[in-house]
Enzyme design. Structure first.
Site, mmCIF file in Angstrom:
data_model
loop_
_atom_site.group_PDB
_atom_site.id
_atom_site.type_symbol
_atom_site.label_atom_id
_atom_site.label_comp_id
_atom_site.label_asym_id
_atom_site.label_seq_id
_atom_site.Cartn_x
_atom_site.Cartn_y
_atom_site.Cartn_z
ATOM 1 N N ASN A 10 0.814 -1.209 0.000
ATOM 2 C CA ASN A 10 0.000 0.000 0.000
ATOM 3 C C ASN A 10 0.851 1.265 0.000
ATOM 4 O OD1 ASN A 10 -2.680 -1.339 0.387
ATOM 5 N ND2 ASN A 10 -1.601 -2.087 2.188
ATOM 6 N N LEU A 13 7.102 -0.269 -2.238
ATOM 7 C CA LEU A 13 7.401 -1.333 -3.207
ATOM 8 C C LEU A 13 8.746 -1.913 -2.788
ATOM 9 C CD1 LEU A 13 7.285 -0.910 -7.073
ATOM 10 C CD2 LEU A 13 9.191 -2.043 -5.961
ATOM 11 N N ALA A 103 -3.386 -10.878 -1.533
ATOM 12 C CA ALA A 103 -2.223 -11.605 -2.052
ATOM 13 C C ALA A 103 -1.023 -11.432 -1.118
ATOM 14 C CB ALA A 103 -1.881 -11.108 -3.460
ATOM 15 N N ASP A 104 -0.904 -10.237 -0.517
ATOM 16 C CA ASP A 104 0.244 -10.009 0.385
ATOM 17 C C ASP A 104 0.167 -10.924 1.604
ATOM 18 O OD1 ASP A 104 -2.003 -8.611 1.334
ATOM 19 O OD2 ASP A 104 -0.872 -6.842 1.968
HETATM 20 N N1 LIG Z 1 8.604 4.477 12.899
HETATM 21 C C1 LIG Z 1 7.351 4.312 12.490
HETATM 22 N N2 LIG Z 1 6.348 4.473 13.362
HETATM 23 C C2 LIG Z 1 5.078 4.289 12.967
HETATM 24 N N3 LIG Z 1 4.721 3.986 11.713
HETATM 25 C C3 LIG Z 1 5.681 3.828 10.808
HETATM 26 C C4 LIG Z 1 7.044 3.976 11.139
HETATM 27 N N4 LIG Z 1 7.784 3.749 10.018
HETATM 28 C C5 LIG Z 1 6.904 3.472 9.034
HETATM 29 N N5 LIG Z 1 5.641 3.522 9.505
HETATM 30 C C6 LIG Z 1 4.419 3.277 8.757
HETATM 31 O O1 LIG Z 1 4.462 1.993 8.160
HETATM 32 C C7 LIG Z 1 3.764 2.023 6.912
HETATM 33 C C8 LIG Z 1 4.621 1.430 5.824
HETATM 34 O O2 LIG Z 1 4.781 0.088 6.146
HETATM 35 P P1 LIG Z 1 5.473 -0.922 5.165
HETATM 36 O O3 LIG Z 1 6.862 -0.491 4.889
HETATM 37 O O4 LIG Z 1 5.263 -2.266 5.747
HETATM 38 O O5 LIG Z 1 4.684 -0.659 3.877
HETATM 39 P P2 LIG Z 1 4.022 -1.706 2.958
HETATM 40 O O6 LIG Z 1 4.908 -2.851 2.721
HETATM 41 O O7 LIG Z 1 3.577 -0.934 1.783
HETATM 42 O O8 LIG Z 1 2.914 -2.257 3.836
HETATM 43 P P3 LIG Z 1 1.462 -2.004 3.552
HETATM 44 O O9 LIG Z 1 1.172 -2.840 2.334
HETATM 45 O O10 LIG Z 1 0.722 -2.425 4.756
HETATM 46 O O11 LIG Z 1 1.437 -0.529 3.332
HETATM 47 C C9 LIG Z 1 3.395 3.465 6.648
HETATM 48 O O12 LIG Z 1 2.034 3.655 6.971
HETATM 49 C C10 LIG Z 1 4.292 4.241 7.605
HETATM 50 O O13 LIG Z 1 3.704 5.428 8.000
HETATM 51 C C1 LIG Z 2 -5.735 -6.026 4.164
HETATM 52 C C2 LIG Z 2 -4.741 -5.526 3.142
HETATM 53 C C3 LIG Z 2 -5.117 -4.118 2.699
HETATM 54 C C4 LIG Z 2 -3.374 -5.474 3.821
HETATM 55 O O1 LIG Z 2 -2.401 -4.996 2.951
HETATM 56 C C5 LIG Z 2 -4.660 -6.480 1.915
HETATM 57 O O2 LIG Z 2 -4.248 -7.731 2.311
HETATM 58 C C6 LIG Z 2 -5.985 -6.623 1.202
HETATM 59 O O3 LIG Z 2 -6.365 -5.777 0.435
HETATM 60 N N1 LIG Z 2 -6.691 -7.753 1.460
HETATM 61 C C7 LIG Z 2 -7.948 -8.102 0.831
HETATM 62 C C8 LIG Z 2 -8.985 -8.428 1.853
HETATM 63 C C9 LIG Z 2 -8.638 -9.590 2.767
HETATM 64 O O4 LIG Z 2 -7.467 -9.992 2.914
HETATM 65 O O5 LIG Z 2 -9.578 -10.143 3.366
#
Ligand SMILES: Nc1ncnc2c1ncn2[C@@H]1O[C@H](COP(=O)(O)OP(=O)(O)OP(=O)(O)O)[C@@H](O)[C@H]1O
Ligand SMILES: CC(C)(CO)[C@@H](O)C(=O)NCCC(=O)O
Length: 259
Positions: A10, A13, A103-104
């Site tokens: 979200n 990447l 999928a994640d």
């Molecule tokens: N030190 C921190 N304290 C709180 N939140 C944080 C911190 N560092 C990053 N985040 C939050 O974590 C999130 C990003 O997480 P991640 O790197 O896991 O992204 P992602 O892989 O794209 O995961 P997702 O798919 O859930 O977004 C963002 O919402 C960011 O604001």
């Molecule tokens: C819950 C999130 C947003 C977490 O990244 C993702 O896994 C997603 O869009 N899931 C689809 C709904 C579900 O997992 O039930």
């Protein structure tokens, strides 16, 4: 042959290759200026195959797919399955509709079981969303993805609070047992909500297996982990589970059961 692995989340990447699992991260949210440099890096690797997991940014996923096509790279965005099977493990997806699972979450579950075999697992990803998923070990090499919880991650909780109540300041303070300033009250509320979510799920998982192992990942993991450690002695911070799951699926292609 180089295989490029991509976790399009979200906010971020993350990518690596099958031979070099050291992940590189690009924060894509609200940005498009990174694409040229990223594509140049990928071109230099000359991959023949791309294996990805995408739950967000459909426009970015579309543009990447076009780029792969333009260069003749074979690509697959790996979706959830009813069952994953390779030489060492079988993971059954117990979601009502397995294809509706993110999928994640599915790819991270495969990564988690591959990285920590032999245990019932609670897989916690604290990113934009917080997800808490239970994977029960049934017997040697046999696991069930039993289901999980979805809640806003810490940053989204803060945003929800301050969007809904604009008079509140959007500063995060620090956890306090008895917060006496707004920013600490908010930080404590959010941290305790995240901790409570995990502990509730752990209680339920412990009904299925008395000794679950907690794996914690995601951008916000470091913010919450210190507050979980006291309550859960056996906690492993283990990032990049999605990429590990993609690696397992890439290797298993051809032998895995895609249903
Ligand atoms: N030190 C921190 N304290 C709180 N939140 C944080 C911190 N560092 C990053 N985040 C939050 O974590 C999130 C990003 O997480 P991640 O790197 O896991 O992204 P992602 O892989 O794209 O995961 P997702 O798919 O859930 O977004 C963002 O919402 C960011 O604001
Ligand atoms: C819950 C999130 C947003 C977490 O990244 C993702 O896994 C997603 O869009 N899931 C689809 C709904 C579900 O997992 O039930």
């Amino acid at each position: 042959m180089t295989t490029l692995l991509i976790d399009l989340g979200n906010t971020a990447l993350k990518w690596c290759t099958l031979d070099d699992p050291q992940p590189r991260t690009v924060v894509h949210r609200d940005r498009t200026d990174f694409k040229e440099a990223l594509y140049a890096e990928w071109l230099a690797l000359r991959p023949e195959r791309v294996v990805g997991s995408a739950v967000a940014a459909p426009n970015l996923a579309f543009s990447m797919t076009k780029f792969f096509n333009d260069h003749g790279w074979v690509w697959e965005w790996l979706r959830p399955q009813a069952v994953f099977r390779n030489e060492t493990l079988t993971l059954v997806n117990c979601y009502d509709n397995p294809m509706r699972l993110g999928a994640d979450r599915w790819n991270a579950a495969i990564g988690a079981v591959s990285a920590s075999p032999g245990r019932t697992l609670l897989v916690v990803h604290m990113g934009t969303a917080t997800t808490v998923d239970t994977i029960v070990r049934e017997s040697e090499g046999s696991y069930r993805f039993e289901g999980g919880r979805i809640a806003p991650g810490p940053t989204l909780m803060l945003k929800g609070l301050t969007d809904g109540i604009p008079t509140l300041s959007n500063e995060m303070g620090v956890w306090q047992p008895f917060p006496t300033a707004t920013r600490d009250a908010i930080a404590t509320g959010i941290i305790d909500a995240q901790v409570g979510l995990v502990l509730r799920a752990l209680d339920e998982a412990a009904r299925k297996d008395p000794n679950p192992l907690l794996l914690l990942a995601g951008g916000a993991a470091g913010f919450v982990a210190p507050h979980l450690k006291g309550a859960i002695p056996e906690l492993r911070v283990h990032h990049n589970l999605v990429l590990q799951g993609l690696a397992a699926r890439a290797v298993a292609s051809g032998t895995e059961t895609a249903t």
